[in-house]
Design a protein around this motif. Structure first.
Motif, PDB file in Angstrom:
ATOM      1  N   SER A 144       0.833  -1.195   0.000  1.00 37.36           N
ATOM      2  CA  SER A 144       0.000   0.000   0.000  1.00 37.36           C
ATOM      3  C   SER A 144       0.873   1.253   0.000  1.00 37.36           C
ATOM      4  O   SER A 144       1.975   1.261   0.565  1.00 37.36           O
TER       5      SER A 144
ATOM      6  N   ILE B  92      -5.242  -4.747   7.061  1.00 40.08           N
ATOM      7  CA  ILE B  92      -6.549  -4.524   7.685  1.00 40.08           C
ATOM      8  C   ILE B  92      -7.664  -5.356   7.051  1.00 40.08           C
ATOM      9  O   ILE B  92      -8.718  -5.524   7.648  1.00 40.08           O
ATOM     10  N   ARG B  93      -7.430  -5.894   5.830  1.00 40.36           N
ATOM     11  CA  ARG B  93      -8.515  -6.568   5.107  1.00 40.36           C
ATOM     12  C   ARG B  93      -8.312  -8.078   5.064  1.00 40.36           C
ATOM     13  O   ARG B  93      -7.304  -8.611   5.495  1.00 40.36           O
TER      14      ARG B  93
ATOM     15  N   ASP C 232      -8.640  -7.702   0.647  1.00 39.10           N
ATOM     16  CA  ASP C 232      -7.328  -7.071   0.494  1.00 39.10           C
ATOM     17  C   ASP C 232      -7.108  -6.783  -0.991  1.00 39.10           C
ATOM     18  O   ASP C 232      -7.263  -7.661  -1.841  1.00 39.10           O
TER      19      ASP C 232
ATOM     20  N   ILE D  37      -8.393   5.248  10.483  1.00 36.70           N
ATOM     21  CA  ILE D  37      -6.960   5.225  10.176  1.00 36.70           C
ATOM     22  C   ILE D  37      -6.503   6.591   9.690  1.00 36.70           C
ATOM     23  O   ILE D  37      -5.412   7.062  10.034  1.00 36.70           O
ATOM     24  N   ARG D  38      -7.348   7.265   8.895  1.00 37.55           N
ATOM     25  CA  ARG D  38      -6.973   8.580   8.353  1.00 37.55           C
ATOM     26  C   ARG D  38      -6.770   9.634   9.444  1.00 37.55           C
ATOM     27  O   ARG D  38      -6.087  10.630   9.211  1.00 37.55           O
TER      28      ARG D  38
ATOM     29  N   TYR E 118      -2.378   0.565   5.948  1.00 39.69           N
ATOM     30  CA  TYR E 118      -3.515  -0.173   5.386  1.00 39.69           C
ATOM     31  C   TYR E 118      -3.167  -1.614   4.993  1.00 39.69           C
ATOM     32  O   TYR E 118      -4.043  -2.356   4.543  1.00 39.69           O
TER      33      TYR E 118
ATOM     34  N   ILE F  97     -11.727   2.963   7.676  1.00 38.03           N
ATOM     35  CA  ILE F  97     -10.814   3.759   6.848  1.00 38.03           C
ATOM     36  C   ILE F  97     -10.625   5.155   7.434  1.00 38.03           C
ATOM     37  O   ILE F  97      -9.486   5.641   7.555  1.00 38.03           O
TER      38      ILE F  97
ATOM     39  N   GLN G 117      -5.549   0.842  -5.761  1.00 32.46           N
ATOM     40  CA  GLN G 117      -5.261   1.427  -4.448  1.00 32.46           C
ATOM     41  C   GLN G 117      -6.127   2.649  -4.183  1.00 32.46           C
ATOM     42  O   GLN G 117      -6.588   2.869  -3.058  1.00 32.46           O
TER      43      GLN G 117
ATOM     44  N   THR H 281      -6.278   3.293  -0.105  1.00 30.10           N
ATOM     45  CA  THR H 281      -4.974   3.071   0.546  1.00 30.10           C
ATOM     46  C   THR H 281      -3.885   4.048   0.108  1.00 30.10           C
ATOM     47  O   THR H 281      -2.749   3.909   0.524  1.00 30.10           O
TER      48      THR H 281
ATOM     49  N   HIS I 289      -0.593   8.826   9.853  1.00 30.58           N
ATOM     50  CA  HIS I 289      -1.193   8.820   8.517  1.00 30.58           C
ATOM     51  C   HIS I 289      -0.978  10.153   7.821  1.00 30.58           C
ATOM     52  O   HIS I 289      -0.652  10.200   6.624  1.00 30.58           O
TER      53      HIS I 289
END
Length: 481
Positions: free
Chosen positions: A288, A296-297, A349, A458-459, A293, A455, A374, A379, A464
């Protein structure tokens, strides 16, 4: 007399091709290499090979008209060049710069080492506007405009004869990672490309700007040149200049068409912009842009197979995937929606679903594909989060459900409201639906909310913001200075 090899890679055309320029009186060997191992990679497929082979045959015919012979060999590229050097002692290799998948990147590093050991000079002409090595992104947009407007290469400056090699007959690849049938695949070759460009600029492209979003109208109104650009059967510069010429001719008499050509021209810049991202950072195929990121998936094989086969129970998603499987192409908005659904609703992912999706595209271009995947997966850290609602897209882009029914004929008697909103099917209605009906494998609104919360969470992290700034400085799009 010294020998020079002109190696055709992803530039399978005669017109406007720098590798055919005559430099001196060296004997020229024109070469195309079939690499069986390449076709075992997860993002490569038989449909791509079939298009390429048609293009190679077309190129060979065009070269023959000018007394030039294309030698086609098959095997490992390093071993082939080693054998050729033992027999012909060539001193130089000329090719177009390739920004490809990880496998081709590693192959080219291996070849660079080999050529250095053999004291062979390898000249790689840049792909349109894509710069290798250190460069300033702030001036990138201005420099690509100059490249696109540079005069096309005059064929009188080309080499006028070439060698016929005494080597074993080539073998076509027989093993492919992906062999999904593609009955309506576009045909390869420069003549096909020029025919498409002619009809696009003559009439098909008039409503391109307004009709590119719907899969119903996009099939006709889009240029359909993407596989030809991906495999180099048409020069990006030639397409740009012919489109600019058309725009100049009609700008005062047909403003709708002129605006559509502007939209087309912007996408030619856009191609090189995204390829530049992969050139600058080859790891974006595997990692990523923002490492936060990376883990996480999920990697859920059942969900992946339902999605890639068009069996998710979301009719519009499934119709788009079935269309893609059968045609090797679908318009950009639908590509973005398919990726968004995989990334957010199925929570897959991107590194897991991107390769099998790439294999379905006849026009697979690694720099565009992995950058866009992406972006649609959220990501990159610098792009707006776009979660396409498949139900909203279904109603807007296919209001009468014609596209859905054309691609899933067994749904022809299903009421439109159920095709657009399958989650609303009642137990009674379920009994009246065809046996092929599939219920949604995921709740769209619930999965979207969960993905959005994750998401955006995380941002908000301090790390980040720092990482996102670094990504923008390296890859961000800016206007010409």
């Amino acid at each position: 007399m010294p020998y020079r090899i002109h190696w055709f890679k992803k530039n399978l055309r005669f017109q406007d091709n720098e590798i055919l320029l005559k430099k001196d009186n060296s004997s020229s060997i024109l070469l195309y290499i079939i690499e069986p191992e390449l076709w075992l990679q997860k993002d490569m497929s038989q449909r791509q090979w079939d298009f390429i082979w048609e293009s190679v045959e077309s190129l060979k015919t065009d070269l023959a008209k000018h007394n030039l012979h294309l030698n086609i060999l098959s095997g490992d590229a390093a071993e082939i060049f080693q054998s050729l050097h033992q027999k012909y002692s060539f001193t130089e290799v000329i090719s177009e710069q390739e920004t490809g998948i990880h496998w081709t990147f590693e192959r080219d590093k291996k070849l660079k080492s080999l050529f250095n050991n053999l004291n062979v000079n390898w000249i790689e002409y840049p792909y349109f506007g894509v710069k290798r090595g250190n460069h300033n992104r702030d001036h990138w947009a201005g420099s690509i405009q100059q490249i696109f407007k540079k005069p096309l290469i005059n064929i009188e400056k080309y080499i006028d004869q070439s060698e016929i090699l005494d080597f074993d007959e080539h073998e076509k690849p027989v093993n492919f990672y992906d062999k999904t049938p593609c009955p309506f695949r576009q045909k390869g070759g420069s003549h096909q490309a020029h025919d498409l460009l002619d009809t696009f600029l003559e009439c098909r492209g008039e409503n391109y700007q307004s009709e590119m979003s719907s899969p119903i109208t996009a099939e006709h109104s889009c240029s359909r040149l993407s596989p030809h650009f991906a495999h180099g059967t048409l020069s990006l510069r030639q397409a740009f200049q012919l489109a600019e010429k058309k725009r100049f001719e009609i700008q005062s008499t047909n403003k709708v068409f002129a605006k559509s050509i502007n939209a087309f021209l912007s996408r030619l810049y856009w191609r090189s912009h995204f390829i530049q991202k992969l050139e600058d950072e080859p790891s974006i195929e595997l990692k990523s842009f923002i490492p936060l990121y990376d883990d996480i998936r999920d990697q859920d094989e059942e969900k992946l197979q339902s999605w890639i086969k068009g069996e998710t129970g979301i009719p519009f998603i499934d119709a788009c995937m079935i269309y893609l499987r059968n045609h090797g192409w679908i318009n950009f908005r639908m590509r973005a929606m398919l990726a968004s659904f995989a990334a957010y609703n199925l929570w897959l992912d991107w590194r897991y679903y991107a390769p099998p999706l790439a294999a379905l595209f006849t026009d697979f271009e690694p720099g565009i594909h992995y950058s866009q995947i992406q972006m649609q997966s959220g990501t990159t850290g610098i792009n707006t989060i776009r979660m396409y609602n498949p139900y909203k897209q279904s109603e807007e882009q296919d209001p009468d459900a014609h596209f859905i029914i054309n691609n899933i004929p067994s749904y022809k008697n299903v009421p439109k409201n159920l095709l657009h909103y399958p989650e609303t099917v009642t137990p009674f209605e379920q009994q009246l639906l065809p046996s092929t009906w599939k219920s949604p494998i995921v709740n769209v609104s619930q999965s979207s909310k969960k993905a959005k919360d994750t998401i955006y969470g995380i941002r908000k992290m301090i790390d980040h913001k720092t990482l996102a700034k670094s990504v923008f400085l390296k890859h961000g799009s800016r206007k010409s200075h």
